[in-house]
Write an enzyme that holds these catalytic residues in place. Sequence first.
Site, PDB file in Angstrom:
ATOM      1  N   TYR A 134       4.304  42.643 148.007  1.00 53.98           N
ATOM      2  CA  TYR A 134       5.759  42.751 147.766  1.00 53.98           C
ATOM      3  C   TYR A 134       6.228  44.171 148.076  1.00 53.98           C
ATOM      4  CZ  TYR A 134      10.251  42.524 145.268  1.00 53.98           C
ATOM      5  OH  TYR A 134      11.590  42.583 144.934  1.00 53.98           O
ATOM      6  N   SER A 171      14.120  47.535 146.684  1.00 52.02           N
ATOM      7  CA  SER A 171      13.647  47.454 145.297  1.00 52.02           C
ATOM      8  C   SER A 171      13.119  48.823 144.892  1.00 52.02           C
ATOM      9  CB  SER A 171      12.502  46.437 145.226  1.00 52.02           C
ATOM     10  OG  SER A 171      11.882  46.451 143.960  1.00 52.02           O
TER      11      SER A 171
HETATM   12  P1  NDP Z   1      16.522  35.186 142.815  1.00 51.94           P
HETATM   13  O1  NDP Z   1      15.229  34.433 142.874  1.00 51.94           O
HETATM   14  O2  NDP Z   1      17.460  34.879 141.719  1.00 51.94           O
HETATM   15  O3  NDP Z   1      17.293  35.067 144.199  1.00 51.94           O
HETATM   16  C1  NDP Z   1      16.615  35.054 145.421  1.00 51.94           C
HETATM   17  C2  NDP Z   1      17.546  34.474 146.458  1.00 51.94           C
HETATM   18  O4  NDP Z   1      16.851  34.462 147.712  1.00 51.94           O
HETATM   19  C3  NDP Z   1      17.938  33.030 146.146  1.00 51.94           C
HETATM   20  O5  NDP Z   1      19.310  32.865 146.376  1.00 51.94           O
HETATM   21  C4  NDP Z   1      17.144  32.214 147.157  1.00 51.94           C
HETATM   22  O6  NDP Z   1      17.903  31.088 147.568  1.00 51.94           O
HETATM   23  C5  NDP Z   1      17.029  33.198 148.298  1.00 51.94           C
HETATM   24  N1  NDP Z   1      15.948  32.860 149.217  1.00 51.94           N
HETATM   25  C6  NDP Z   1      14.621  32.814 148.975  1.00 51.94           C
HETATM   26  N2  NDP Z   1      13.981  32.403 150.086  1.00 51.94           N
HETATM   27  C7  NDP Z   1      14.921  32.205 151.034  1.00 51.94           C
HETATM   28  C8  NDP Z   1      14.911  31.778 152.377  1.00 51.94           C
HETATM   29  N3  NDP Z   1      13.764  31.449 153.003  1.00 51.94           N
HETATM   30  N4  NDP Z   1      16.068  31.679 153.062  1.00 51.94           N
HETATM   31  C9  NDP Z   1      17.242  31.989 152.452  1.00 51.94           C
HETATM   32  N5  NDP Z   1      17.341  32.397 151.179  1.00 51.94           N
HETATM   33  C10 NDP Z   1      16.183  32.495 150.483  1.00 51.94           C
HETATM   34  O7  NDP Z   1      16.100  36.737 142.785  1.00 51.94           O
HETATM   35  P2  NDP Z   1      16.962  38.097 142.854  1.00 51.94           P
HETATM   36  O8  NDP Z   1      18.396  37.843 142.794  1.00 51.94           O
HETATM   37  O9  NDP Z   1      16.353  39.009 141.868  1.00 51.94           O
HETATM   38  O10 NDP Z   1      16.529  38.611 144.301  1.00 51.94           O
HETATM   39  C11 NDP Z   1      17.462  39.090 145.261  1.00 51.94           C
HETATM   40  C12 NDP Z   1      16.864  40.288 145.973  1.00 51.94           C
HETATM   41  O11 NDP Z   1      16.734  41.357 145.056  1.00 51.94           O
HETATM   42  C13 NDP Z   1      15.474  40.046 146.550  1.00 51.94           C
HETATM   43  O12 NDP Z   1      15.382  40.635 147.824  1.00 51.94           O
HETATM   44  C14 NDP Z   1      14.566  40.760 145.563  1.00 51.94           C
HETATM   45  O13 NDP Z   1      13.368  41.173 146.154  1.00 51.94           O
HETATM   46  C15 NDP Z   1      15.459  41.923 145.177  1.00 51.94           C
HETATM   47  N6  NDP Z   1      15.102  42.598 143.933  1.00 51.94           N
HETATM   48  C16 NDP Z   1      15.172  41.965 142.735  1.00 51.94           C
HETATM   49  C17 NDP Z   1      14.803  42.624 141.573  1.00 51.94           C
HETATM   50  C18 NDP Z   1      14.801  41.952 140.238  1.00 51.94           C
HETATM   51  O14 NDP Z   1      14.263  42.517 139.270  1.00 51.94           O
HETATM   52  N7  NDP Z   1      15.403  40.778 140.082  1.00 51.94           N
HETATM   53  C19 NDP Z   1      14.380  44.039 141.593  1.00 51.94           C
HETATM   54  C20 NDP Z   1      14.354  44.598 142.907  1.00 51.94           C
HETATM   55  C21 NDP Z   1      14.710  43.911 144.018  1.00 51.94           C
HETATM   56  P3  NDP Z   1      17.322  29.630 147.910  1.00 51.94           P
HETATM   57  O15 NDP Z   1      16.063  29.442 147.127  1.00 51.94           O
HETATM   58  O16 NDP Z   1      18.442  28.719 147.508  1.00 51.94           O
HETATM   59  O17 NDP Z   1      17.116  29.644 149.404  1.00 51.94           O
END
Ligand code: NDP
Length: 248
Positions: free
Chosen positions: A159, A146
């Site tokens: 975070y 990030s």
């Molecule tokens: P979302 O909340 O849309 O997606 C997060 C994903 O992580 C979901 O598919 C969720 O699936 C999965 N997840 C959460 N906990 C678990 C777990 N215990 N096991 C397996 N899967 C898990 O957010 P983003 O798409 O934004 O996030 C994706 C990545 O990008 C993250 O690492 C986030 O920190 C990073 N990021 C995002 C930014 C943003 O502005 N959106 C900016 C910078 C970084 P499920 O709940 O079905 O398990």
Amino acid sequence: MNTASTPADRKIVIVTGASSGIGAATARHLAEAGHHVVLGARRTERLALLTKELREAGHSVEHAELDVTDRDGVRAFVDAVLARHGRVDVLVNNAGVMPLAPLAALRVAEWDQMIDVNLRGVLYGIAAVLPSMLERHSGHVVNIASTAAHRVDPTAAVYCATKYAVRALSEGLRQENSDLRVTVVSPGFTRSELTHKGGDAEAQGAARDATELIGLPAAAVAEAVGYAIAQPAHVDVNEIVVRPTVQN
Ligand code: NDP
């Protein structure tokens, strides 16, 4: 678009957290590029819908339940892919959570959750793929960090700590393994479900408002992941930061 035009270009790719946001967009982008994509997340009904959509479009996709905080589960997930396909070419460690709150709120369970998902989850993924990648002298680990891995802001201390740690361990993984490619992709504000869960209402609301105002489409981040993967084996793209032009 099908850029993996020969079987040699077609990679076996695992994407964690593929049920929404950046993970789902990355899975879609890589499947459209001609790779075989294995989707993992806890919400299997979401994965099933994406698998169906991509298969109907002629792409090669499968999915399975994955909780990245469960080390045995992560190992079993990867072992099943190895049993079916003989190799994992790319692991995209994307699963993450961001329940923002000031430290003084003492939301300690959410600190633990961020460490478990964002840091331990990434490490468990690496532990699961590393032996077979080293045996084959080939493999690519893409860690989604990030802009919070580059600067600290109030309400994001834990975070940021997890994301700084992901950058640190990625650099260590790279230095220790000259056969492997290691890429850190650091998105800025990106439209997804990240701000929808947990955290302090005010802090999450501010992040949600900023994302709605200036956030990138998740596909923009997926493009960056696709770029790193598409390079020839001797080219290791180590870091990509992709943020909205107007983000400070
Ligand atoms: P979302 O909340 O849309 O997606 C997060 C994903 O992580 C979901 O598919 C969720 O699936 C999965 N997840 C959460 N906990 C678990 C777990 N215990 N096991 C397996 N899967 C898990 O957010 P983003 O798409 O934004 O996030 C994706 C990545 O990008 C993250 O690492 C986030 O920190 C990073 N990021 C995002 C930014 C943003 O502005 N959106 C900016 C910078 C970084 P499920 O709940 O079905 O398990």
